[in-house]
Write an enzyme that holds these catalytic residues in place. Structure first.
Site, PDB file in Angstrom:
ATOM      1  N   LYS A 199      58.181  -3.953  51.799  1.00  0.00           N
ATOM      2  CA  LYS A 199      58.608  -2.660  52.360  1.00  0.00           C
ATOM      3  C   LYS A 199      58.817  -2.860  53.859  1.00  0.00           C
ATOM      4  CE  LYS A 199      56.516   0.658  49.180  1.00  0.00           C
ATOM      5  NZ  LYS A 199      56.070  -0.120  48.020  1.00  0.00           N
ATOM      6  N   LYS A 226      55.171   5.181  37.117  1.00  0.00           N
ATOM      7  CA  LYS A 226      54.007   5.465  37.948  1.00  0.00           C
ATOM      8  C   LYS A 226      52.794   5.678  37.042  1.00  0.00           C
ATOM      9  CE  LYS A 226      55.933   4.790  41.739  1.00  0.00           C
ATOM     10  NZ  LYS A 226      55.483   3.635  42.543  1.00  0.00           N
ATOM     11  N   ASP A 258      53.558   0.462  37.687  1.00  0.00           N
ATOM     12  CA  ASP A 258      53.035   0.403  39.057  1.00  0.00           C
ATOM     13  C   ASP A 258      51.857   1.354  39.187  1.00  0.00           C
ATOM     14  OD1 ASP A 258      52.568   0.176  41.735  1.00  0.00           O
ATOM     15  OD2 ASP A 258      54.585   0.760  42.387  1.00  0.00           O
TER      16      ASP A 258
HETATM   17 MG    MG Z   1      54.736  -0.414  44.359  1.00  0.00          MG
END
Ligand code: MG
Length: 368
Positions: free
Chosen positions: A265, A165, A193
């Site tokens: 997603k 992250k 990401d």
């Molecule tokens: Mg992502």
């Protein structure tokens, strides 16, 4: 078969590691998830789940999922849950947008279809590829050394793909990527990401500064156009996530050569029916995928596993086992990580059975 009643429960899912942090100082320690039951006149009940990653990630929030179901469910009583395309048209006609509200209902109807057919959902979604598939581990945003220190433990759990992250201060993010890359072993893959967190000039500096590192760059900036600008100045494999939520933008991304990988997603697209359309389009276009959801517990993890397991192996870049990140189990029979890998249940439908004592009393009930 007809839908006779729709119920929803709210359930809190605390993070095993205490909190999960990503770009822009965003963090969550307890996820607010919604479990849905779709009951039928055939005696079959299907279950679904939707869990936004907080209200500040995608245009979705947990209380909105439940409010949306109260709005939508009356239109679905009397409809056939096994006719998934028709059911999705009915949902879209009754409620514009709000894909995440529809996602849990669509998943529950796939569970019913599988039970009625005596087949696991992955078979109905196209077939089962291989015995199992590999998972990534998200590394919550911390100082570079702290993030690097997490890698060995996650690898010991079997993970070989590490999603870092970033999306913070560019100089610190470069240090994060370098620190974690130094911990990698042959066969590992690293994904940085940014979760929309960089402006274009910062993203360009980061990708230039890590040009010597084998790392995927995921969703550096907020909009598709900003990401495309970065992509055109970047020689790393490139992943689009938050800005990809429908077939139109997937087609545009393919035409622009905007990405090498997309993140599908389930709730971003509105359920398994539409996520499968996107998955099949990506296979046809030669685009590999991360298949997952915004977040979730056992039922979301089961749905992810069925979509992932029915994706040709070479097109499944990676996926995730959210149920291992949280301390509460909400269903029996959910897939469990073994050596960093997961498999969809061989049982009919999703193959799960909710733990009603964990769910407690429903907060939504709609009947005919
Ligand atoms: Mg992502």
């Amino acid at each position: 078969m007809k839908i006779t009643r729709i119920l929803a429960w709210r359930v809190d899912l605390p993070l095993r590691e205490g909190s999960y942090k990503w770009s822009g100082g965003k963090s969550v320690s307890v996820f607010d998830s919604t479990v849905v039951a779709v009951e039928t006149d055939a005696g079959l009940t299907g279950y679904g789940e939707v869990c936004p990653l907080g209200p500040f990630y995608l245009p979705a929030y947990a209380a909105g999922a439940r409010a949306g179901m109260i709005e939508l469910a009356p239109h679905l009583i009397g409809e056939d849950p096994t006719q998934l395309a028709r059911l999705n048209r009915t949902m879209d006609a009754a409620l514009q947008g709000h894909a995440y509200v529809k996602s849990a209902i669509d998943i529950a109807c796939w569970d019913i279809l599988g039970q009625a057919a005596g087949l696991p959902v992955c078979v109905l979604l196209g077939g089962r590829y291989g015995d199992n598939f590999g998972l990534y581990r998200a590394i919550s945003q911390e100082a570079p050394e702290a993030m690097a220190a997490r890698v060995a433990g996650y690898r010991a759990e079997g993970y070989r793909r590490f999603q870092l992250k970033v999306g913070g201060d560019p100089a610190v993010d470069v240090a994060r990527i370098r620190a974690v890359a130094a911990e990698l072993e042959p066969g590992d893959r690293l994904i940085a990401d940014a979760n929309t967190g960089w402006l274009m000039h910062d993203a360009l500096r980061v990708v230039a500064a890590v040009r010597d590192i084998d790392v995927y760059i995921e969703q550096p900036c907020r909009t598709y156009e900003e990401c495309l600008t970065v992509r055109r100045h970047c020689d790393h494999p490139f992943v689009l996530d938050e800005c990809i939520d429908a077939l139109e933008v997937l087609l545009r991304g393919h035409a622009d050569r905007a990405m090498d990988v997309v993140n599908i997603k389930i709730s971003k697209f509105g359920g398994l029916t539409k996520a499968r359309q996107a998955r099949d389009l990506c296979v046809a276009l030669g685009v590999v995928m991360t298949i997952e959801d915004s977040w979730g517990g056992d039922i979301v993890t089961a749905a992810i596993a069925h979509l992932a397991h029915s994706t040709p192996s070479e097109f499944l870049f990676t996926t995730t086992d959210f149920n291992s990140y949280v301390t509460v189990s909400i269903a029996e029979g959910a897939p469990q990580r073994v050596n960093g890998r997961l498999a969809a249940s061989p049982r009919p439908g999703l193959g799960i059975k909710p733990k009603m004592d964990v769910l407690g009393a429903p907060v939504v009930e709609v009947t005919g």
